[in-house]
Motif scaffolding. Structure first.
Motif, PDB file in Angstrom:
ATOM      1  N   GLY A   1     -11.897  -8.570  -3.915  1.00  0.00           N
ATOM      2  CA  GLY A   1     -11.939  -7.913  -5.206  1.00  0.00           C
ATOM      3  C   GLY A   1     -12.186  -8.894  -6.324  1.00  0.00           C
ATOM      4  O   GLY A   1     -12.952  -9.845  -6.186  1.00  0.00           O
ATOM      5  N   TRP A   2     -11.528  -8.640  -7.444  1.00  0.00           N
ATOM      6  CA  TRP A   2     -11.688  -9.524  -8.609  1.00  0.00           C
ATOM      7  C   TRP A   2     -11.422 -10.980  -8.219  1.00  0.00           C
ATOM      8  O   TRP A   2     -10.466 -11.264  -7.482  1.00  0.00           O
TER       9      TRP A   2
ATOM     10  N   VAL B   1      -7.925  -7.736  -1.678  1.00  0.00           N
ATOM     11  CA  VAL B   1      -7.360  -6.470  -2.147  1.00  0.00           C
ATOM     12  C   VAL B   1      -7.335  -5.517  -0.957  1.00  0.00           C
ATOM     13  O   VAL B   1      -8.253  -5.519  -0.128  1.00  0.00           O
TER      14      VAL B   1
ATOM     15  N   PHE C   1      -5.413  -1.862  -6.331  1.00  0.00           N
ATOM     16  CA  PHE C   1      -6.073  -2.801  -7.234  1.00  0.00           C
ATOM     17  C   PHE C   1      -5.088  -3.826  -7.810  1.00  0.00           C
ATOM     18  O   PHE C   1      -3.868  -3.690  -7.669  1.00  0.00           O
ATOM     19  N   HIS C   2      -5.609  -4.849  -8.468  1.00  0.00           N
ATOM     20  CA  HIS C   2      -4.762  -5.837  -9.134  1.00  0.00           C
ATOM     21  C   HIS C   2      -3.797  -5.127 -10.084  1.00  0.00           C
ATOM     22  O   HIS C   2      -4.208  -4.296 -10.900  1.00  0.00           O
TER      23      HIS C   2
ATOM     24  N   ASP D   1     -11.908  -4.046  -9.141  1.00  0.00           N
ATOM     25  CA  ASP D   1     -11.389  -3.813  -7.782  1.00  0.00           C
ATOM     26  C   ASP D   1     -11.794  -2.447  -7.255  1.00  0.00           C
ATOM     27  O   ASP D   1     -12.158  -2.296  -6.079  1.00  0.00           O
TER      28      ASP D   1
END
Length: 696
Positions: free
Chosen positions: A437-438, A443, A498-499, A523
């Motif tokens: 992800g980011w 993630v 997600f974050h 994400d």
């Protein structure tokens, strides 16, 4: 130990296995009428197990709870039998210290009062008769007294005084209420000046609770237990039954923007002022538990004032010196529901853990954490000697009660609720996956196949976005956002943690604050792409995104910042204007932490990721849902989203509930919610959805 319930093993096929031919898909009517198993409670000798079972009368649109019991030493394998009489309505059960009787709360007499029933064939007996309803209770270790919570006017010297004032207010010819500070309302209730307070009543020779209990939280202008979701875990008896420790937030006018809960030590007699044990910490302290010798207090604590999703560390306090230490500083999890092992050498705690909710055992001396039960979601649990009782659920099995050894071994299922219903239900198989992800950080997410899955076919997708935002759509059997209701309606389901999600370390959770529309959106975009690449049965051209609370915020953010991402959107109780949210939500600490200050102090932070600034780009059909009694995210947010969509010419609908709060709880309302959502998803993901203009 990773565990799958017996029902899961019997009824849920592996991800690639063919579905049962004669089973029917799961739907909202099944969901709301399932019996719900909770609150496993062991007798002091570990022989008997009590569970609370919630049963729904769908036609009456209400639910009731009762107590069921199982002799764990019995040779047969019969499921638990009903303990309290049918129709009594009983919950919050606790065994008497000698194990001969069970105390519980029931409103059979017209208000919630304390009742008692012998373990044998005895009939339930009401043992309290107070002018106010009992909120929570805990019997003292020696059985001579009981701690009780009541909602009272704190300037009243008796319970009767509060009752008299309430009656007078009800008879008054005026209805105006003058406030001088926050809160004026909280969750779904307007404040009327009452607070939860803690009392102690002595049992007489007949076992009846005294008529006028002593108030042990006198002088504390805070709620014990905390509102709106606090319970009896907010306080505990000392082993000698002479005192109690309770958590309270007594911060005066700062209550609406403070998370400073402290632990107070008070005499059971009510004499003297409670002593603040944790005044030095301006963040949350709670969940107190005494050592067997009464010399050490174990509890949970946060470090950052104002941050409700901060890591809850396990703490030990030497009561003689007041010195404290963190037990497991390297365990990067947030502890809940703590219990001491029989020998006092370890603490058991539940926690979010990589898309699951697991039970851990933490060694007090070394801080070493060991997973005892994992793989799904552990609900309530109890520990007596070497016997562990707990509830366990996952994405395709509602909670059942289990017993095992204290180390989690030799687990066996005790309850078989809903067995006849579930044997005819077809669930969608599920799998956890991960992706970059980011910032290329890992993630996790889940994908759920539709019921009746056929290899080689593609299916429309329900893309679920969790709330919080510090939360998780993990491996559990949710009763409001249940992935199987979409699988049963023919959708594949994708859920991304997600974050900002919990269970992946505190830094991962912290990362969303000040960045609501940044990392999480990236994400979700990368997770959606990764899921489509990994699972060929996902039809990326027929997909809708839906979420509630922060998930609803993200839906509104997607509408203006990823307008080509989905065929339709569902915004339940979502924030559409972050600036006004900073002024009109009740728990101001939340928005002020997330944005680094108030809207006056940090206006640019509230505007940076404000969905209302991007309404000009809205074009994706949106269903908006909101409850009138939602004081967390006010109904005006939902009305604003619907008005914005309508004014922009975006196909849209508004589903409004005048009698629901942030959650839709009434059985018939829940079915209406699901029917409306599924109809909206099917309308915009049908294979011929784009062939002719849709009608609003």
């Amino acid at each position: 130990m990773a565990l799958r319930s017996l029902l899961t093993l019997l009824l849920a096929p592996a991800l690639l296995a063919p579905a049962a031919v004669d089973a029917k898909p799961f739907d909202a009517r099944d969901l709301v009428t399932l019996d719900r198993v909770s609150a496993p409670t062991l007798s002091p000798d570990g022989r008997h197990l009590l569970v609370t079972i919630r049963e729904v009368d769908f036609e009456a649109n209400k639910a009731s709870t009762g107590l069921w019991i199982r002799d764990l030493y019995a040779r047969d394998v019969a499921p638990p039998r009903r303990f309290t009489p049918e129709g009594l309505g009983a919950g919050s059960a606790a065994f008497s210290p000698d194990g001969r009787a069970v105390y519980f709360l029931s409103s059979k007499s017209g208000s919630s009062q304390l009742w008692k029933q012998a373990l044998g064939a005895g009939e339930p007996v009401q043992v309290s008769d107070y002018p106010l309803p009992v909120g929570t209770f805990k019997v003292s270790p020696d059985g001579s007294a009981v701690a009780l919570s009541f909602e009272v006017f704190t300037d009243c010297g008796t319970l009767a005084c509060t009752k008299q004032r309430l009656d007078a207010n009800a008879d008054a010819k005026t209805s105006g209420v003058l406030y001088e500070g926050l809160f004026v309302r909280h969750w779904d209730t307007w404040k009327d000046g009452r607070r939860n307070q803690l009392f102690v009543a002595r049992f007489d020779d007949e076992g009846m609770a005294g008529s006028e209990p002593a108030r042990v939280s006198a002088g504390i202008e805070g709620d014990v237990p905390a509102k709106p979701f606090g319970g009896k875990d907010d306080y505990t008896w000392a082993p000698d039954s002479q005192s109690l420790v309770f958590a309270a937030k007594a911060v005066g006018r700062e209550e609406a923007w403070s998370t400073d809960f402290d632990l107070y030590h008070a005499r059971a007699s009510g004499s003297g002022a409670p002593k603040n044990l944790t005044e030095a910490n301006s963040a949350l302290d709670g969940g107190p538990v005494f050592s067997a010798d009464g010399k050490t207090l174990y509890y949970r604590a946060m470090k950052h004032p104002g941050f409700e999703a901060d890591r809850l560390a396990l703490m030990a306090m030497d009561l003689a010196s007041g010195k404290t230490r963190e037990i497991a500083p390297d365990w990067d999890r947030s502890a809940s529901n703590i219990t001491l092992s029989a020998d006092g050498s370890a603490i058991y705690a539940t926690t979010n853990d990589v898309g699951t909710y697991a039970l851990y055992k933490v060694d007090i001396a070394s801080g070493k954490a060991e997973k005892i039960v994992g793989g799904g979601t552990v609900g309530g649990y109890d520990l007596v000697g070497d016997t562990l009782a707990y509830t366990f659920e996952d994405l395709d099995s509602p909670a059942q009660a289990f017993v095992a050894r204290a180390d989690g071994s030799r687990a066996r299922q005790v309850t078989v609720q809903n067995a006849e219903v579930l044997e005819n239900i077809q669930f969608g198989a599920y799998e956890q996956f991960n992706f970059k992800g980011w910032n290329d950080e890992t993630v996790h997410g889940y994908v759920v196949k539709p019921a009746g899955f056929e290899e080689g076919k593609q299916y429309p997708v329900a893309f679920l976005i969790h709330g919080g935002p510090q939360g998780s759509f993990g491996n559990n059997f949710h009763y409001r956002w249940n992935a199987q209701t979409y699988a049963g309606a023919g959708f594949a389901v994708v859920m991304i943690d997600f974050h900002g999600s919990t269970g992946y370390g505190q830094a991962f959770t912290d990362s969303i604050s000040g960045d609501w529309g940044g990392k999480p959106l990236e994400d979700l975009q990368k997770g959606w792409a990764a899921a489509q690449e990994k699972y060929s049965f996902l039809d990326g051209e027929r997909a809708c995104a839906l979420g509630g609370s922060y998930g609803g915020y993200m839906v509104a953010w997607i509408a203006g910042n990823w307008p080509d991402g989905f065929d339709c959107l569902v915004n339940h109780a979502g924030v559409v204007d972050t600036r006004i949210m900073g002024f009109n939500t009740e728990e101001l600490w939340f928005t002020e932490w997330e944005n680094g200050g108030s809207p006056v102090q940090k206006p640019e932070a509230y505007e940076q990721f404000n969905p209302i600034r991007h309404v000009d780009k809205w074009k994706t059909p949106m269903l908006v849902i909101h409850g009138q009694l939602d004081y967390r995210v006010l109904v005006e947010q939902g009305l604003a989203a619907f008005s914005a969509a309508q004014r922009q010419g975006v196909p849209s609908q508004l589903l409004y509930f005048p009698d629901e709060n942030h959650w839709i709880l009434k059985p018939h309302n829940s079915v209406l919610w699901h029917d409306t959502v599924n109809a909206w998803l099917k309308r915009w993901t049908a294979e011929d959805a784009g062939m002719e203009p849709a009608k609003d």
